[in-house]
Enzyme design. Structure first.
Site, mmCIF file in Angstrom:
data_model
loop_
_atom_site.group_PDB
_atom_site.id
_atom_site.type_symbol
_atom_site.label_atom_id
_atom_site.label_comp_id
_atom_site.label_asym_id
_atom_site.label_seq_id
_atom_site.Cartn_x
_atom_site.Cartn_y
_atom_site.Cartn_z
ATOM 1 N N PHE A 3 47.703 30.936 23.758
ATOM 2 C CA PHE A 3 47.976 29.961 22.678
ATOM 3 C C PHE A 3 49.168 28.786 22.886
ATOM 4 O O PHE A 3 49.123 27.832 22.357
ATOM 5 C CB PHE A 3 48.187 30.445 21.306
ATOM 6 C CG PHE A 3 46.873 31.523 20.825
ATOM 7 C CD1 PHE A 3 45.748 30.986 20.782
ATOM 8 C CD2 PHE A 3 47.482 32.871 20.723
ATOM 9 C CE1 PHE A 3 44.718 31.848 20.412
ATOM 10 C CE2 PHE A 3 46.299 33.707 20.399
ATOM 11 C CZ PHE A 3 44.928 33.177 20.202
ATOM 12 N N ASP A 34 53.311 37.380 23.828
ATOM 13 C CA ASP A 34 54.191 36.222 23.374
ATOM 14 C C ASP A 34 55.057 35.798 24.667
ATOM 15 O O ASP A 34 55.953 36.544 25.259
ATOM 16 C CB ASP A 34 55.134 36.499 22.388
ATOM 17 C CG ASP A 34 55.918 35.293 21.905
ATOM 18 O OD1 ASP A 34 55.711 33.943 22.515
ATOM 19 O OD2 ASP A 34 56.577 35.525 20.913
ATOM 20 N N SER A 86 58.027 26.721 14.225
ATOM 21 C CA SER A 86 58.681 25.893 15.249
ATOM 22 C C SER A 86 59.592 24.938 14.598
ATOM 23 O O SER A 86 59.889 23.969 15.183
ATOM 24 C CB SER A 86 57.821 25.524 16.434
ATOM 25 O OG SER A 86 56.835 26.304 16.960
ATOM 26 N N GLY A 119 51.230 35.567 15.692
ATOM 27 C CA GLY A 119 50.138 35.139 14.436
ATOM 28 C C GLY A 119 49.351 36.355 14.259
ATOM 29 O O GLY A 119 48.479 36.298 13.442
ATOM 30 N N SER A 177 58.697 33.287 13.927
ATOM 31 C CA SER A 177 58.979 32.266 14.894
ATOM 32 C C SER A 177 60.236 31.643 14.281
ATOM 33 O O SER A 177 61.327 32.319 14.198
ATOM 34 C CB SER A 177 57.822 31.462 14.664
ATOM 35 O OG SER A 177 57.948 30.269 15.424
#
Length: 354
Positions: free
Chosen positions: A239, A292, A115, A323, A190
């Site tokens: 998550f 996601d 991120s 991940g 990401s």
């Protein structure tokens, strides 16, 4: 009655291999501790918690690695090469010659995720992933240690990615094939996928002739002001929470900007079809995890490429979470590796792209 956090944790446990769940849950816990409400970040504790590994010229799992600092930019790149046939480490003599004068040896310029804030080129999880990519894709991997936010906001990571791309093209020892040039692919997960897109777009518009042959984006970090259906449906379930993503964008984008900034919302109201008619933008492989919460933005990115006349293949993994590629303990991992191999070596297998 169980609280919502417990319900969400139990749901993610049922969908994810246990060791992957433990790995990503530990990251989530650490990341929550490191982010501050005022937008600052506990970098010292982050560096303490982030398990790092040194480069190793002696082969590890059949792959050698070494760190190189570009003197002009002070940017560190970690280079991964398959071990020599006799198992010996790479030396100066080998690095004075091209990778091959007959066969093409792809070079994957890799941008780690986190991120824009977490991880680095020497983080253990990315060191292991890059070694696997060398063996799976029969390629050289160069992992970029780009500057991170919030200390270094937009466009620092993009500038470092561009510098790394030019550096790779300037290395005679990364050339291969009868045409004796560097055959570069960009890849990242990401935020790294976001960087790969923007570096490829800059290369396509540049006059320097810095060629990129392909883009591989693993659940790339895109977004916008609008709250999409997947963001609402998956918020906090696997998550990631929307408020976490918002924090990272505030930490990365220029102060005062919102998520419709073109760095975040590529084909949004301020993007103005940036790739329409651009001939040199590379083919893309976009990998979307069905669990996601950002998948709607990623699917929108694929649609934007298609509408702009660009070549793109979507790999949609319905039951995958973020991940999933860190550990080879699931079918999604092996599907991804097969697709990446075919994408980079299209002549060795059938590969259809629209």
């Amino acid at each position: 009655m169980a609280g919502s956090n417990e319900v969400n944790a139990n749901e993610s446990k049922s969908m994810v291999p246990l060791n992957t769940w433990i790995l990503i849950s530990n990251f989530k816990l650490a990341y929550h501790m490191l982010r501050r409400p005022d937008g600052t970040f506990d970098r010292d504790t982050n560096e303490f918690l982030d398990r790092k590994v040194p480069a190793n010229a002696v082969p590890v799992d059949g792959v050698c690695s070494f760190d190189v600092v570009d003197r002009a930019t002070r940017l560190l790149n970690r280079v991964y090469l398959a071990a020599l046939e006799n198992g010996a480490p790479w030396g100066i003599n080998e690095l004075e010659k091209p990778l091959s004068t007959t066969e093409i040896v792809p070079v994957i310029l890799f941008f780690h995720g986190g991120s824009f804030v977490h991880s680095s080129a020497n983080s253990a999880i990315y060191d292991t992933l890059c070694r696997r990519l060398v063996k799976t894709c029969k390629a050289v991997v160069v992992s970029v240690n780009y500057r991170r936010s919030p200390e270094n906001r937009y466009p620092c990571a993009y500038e470092d990615g561009w510098a790394a791309l030019k550096w790779v093209h300037s290395r005679s020892w990364l050339k291969s094939g009868v045409d004796s040039k560097v055959h570069v692919y960009l890849a990242g997960d990401s935020s790294g996928g976001n960087i790969a897109h923007h570096v490829a777009a800059r290369a396509a518009l540049a006059e320097e002739g810095v060629e990129v042959l392909g883009n591989i984006l693993l659940h790339p970090l895109f977004g916008g002001q609008e709250r999409t259906e997947s963001e609402k449906r998956l918020d906090g379930k696997f998550f990631v929470k929307i408020q976490d993503r918002d924090w990272y964008w505030r930490a990365f984008l220029p102060e005062g900007e919102d998520r419709d900034h073109p760095a975040c919302n590529v084909f949004g109201p301020r993007g103005e079809s940036p790739l329409e008619g651009v001939k040199n933008f590379p083919k893309s492989l976009v990998v979307v995890a069905g669990l996601d919460l950002l998948q709607d933005w990623q699917l929108g990115y694929v649609e934007g490429l298609q509408k702009s006349g660009q070549q793109v293949k979507l790999l949609y993994l319905e039951k995958a979470t973020i991940g999933f590629y860190f550990l080879p303990n699931n079918d999604h991992y092996h599907s991804l590796m097969d697709e990446m191999r075919s994408f980079i070596h299209p002549d060795s297998s059938s590969y259809n792209i629209t």
